[in-house]
Scaffold this active site. Structure first.
Site, PDB file in Angstrom:
ATOM      1  CG  ASP A   1      -0.899  35.652  -6.356  1.00  0.00           C
ATOM      2  OD1 ASP A   1      -1.010  34.413  -6.281  1.00  0.00           O
ATOM      3  OD2 ASP A   1      -1.859  36.427  -6.228  1.00  0.00           O
TER       4      ASP A   1
ATOM      5  CG  ASP B   1       4.251  32.350  -7.367  1.00  0.00           C
ATOM      6  OD1 ASP B   1       3.309  33.160  -7.258  1.00  0.00           O
ATOM      7  OD2 ASP B   1       4.327  31.309  -6.679  1.00  0.00           O
TER       8      ASP B   1
END
Length: 291
Positions: A211, A209
């Site tokens: 973040d 991802d």
């Protein structure tokens, strides 16, 4: 000496396939029980050991992983080269979910973990200026490329305590001010302890991802992370499968000094050392304590 490649698998990676003579073994350590039994066997003629960092079924949080027991158990089994594989968030647009990063630096923001094998009764200070082994890291980079993985060489890993993910303000601080590249919850104190145990250590960050800094990805989406974890685990197994062929079955002394990290690290005079602590250090520091 014979090489033994150890792999500590993070979220989504709970086993490695293709081992000859695969056996789950229980290893007792003076630091308590490791996260799980350790899967041992051989791959292309090279001894291997695999430990799921969170335990099968993911029973340990990042803060409760028994890091000292894990590293001691690997050393006790004869591991010479330790590869850490972990899920991470990315602070860089060009390091996207599904990419891997071969980490070479860390910033430690953890606060609740035992970070050293040494202490009162035997004080030691090892250098962490370069906390990963360049040779083992190069092999991981080559293996990832050969497996068709988009891989980035070098990067700074921000180790946070967790288990919550970052606030947006924290994410922007780590990215824009501190210049970090990835964020995770488990490589510290693992890297510290591997250096104290005189192991060659490499960190492979599997990006899941962005973040919470990214304007199009405003927060960590757990469902997306879980979906990415499965694909990343397959890639990690492909990377690991190529390491025996790249490293070979013989382990020569590390040209970067990983296996002699304790040569000048012990400060406590022999006559002042605590015998009880000395007994606990039999695996990780036996080379220098017996010398």
């Amino acid at each position: 000496m014979d090489r033994m490649i150890g792999v500590i698998g993070g979220s989504g990676l709970y086993e490695i396939a293709g081992l000859s003579g695969a056996t789950w073994v229980t290893v007792d350590t003076p630091w308590g029980a490791p996260s799980d039994q350790i899967l041992t066997g051989t791959l292309d003629g090279v001894k291997m050991a695999f430990l799921p960092r969170h335990g099968r079924g993911h029973v340990h949080s990042p803060s409760t992983v028994p890091y000292r027991a894990n590293i001691d158990a690997m050393k006790r089994l004869g591991v010479t080269d330790l590869v850490s594989v972990s899920a991470c968030g990315s602070f860089r647009e060009d390091r996207a979910p599904g990419d891997f990063v071969i980490v070479d630096q860390f910033i430690d923001r953890t606060t609740l973990r035992e970070k050293s094998f040494f202490g009162t009764g035997c004080v030691a200070h090892v250098s962490l200026a370069h906390p990963t082994c360049p040779a083992l890291s190069d092999a991981c980079h080559t293996a990832a490329g050969a497996a068709g993985i988009t891989v980035h060489k070098g990067g700074t890993y921000l180790a946070m305590e967790g288990p919550q993910f970052s606030t947006m303000a924290e994410s922007k601080l780590y990215r824009e001010v501190w210049g970090c590249d990835v964020i995770g919850m488990t490589n510290m104190p693992e890297a510290n302890l591997a250096r104290e145990a005189e192991l060659c250590y490499a960190s492979v960050a599997m990006i899941t991802d962005y973040d919470s800094w990214h304007p199009q990805h405003g927060e960590v989406d757990i469902a997306e992370i879980i979906a990415t974890l499965g694909a990343n685990a397959d890639k990690a197994r492909a990377l690991v499968a190529r390491l025996p062929g790249l490293l070979g079955a013989a382990h020569d002394p590390c040209a970067h000094g990983c296996n002699t990290a304790l040569d000048v690290a012990l400060l406590t005079a022999p006559e002042a050392r605590d015998p009880a602590l000395m007994a606990r250090l039999d695996a990780v520091a036996g080379r220098v304590l017996k010398g």
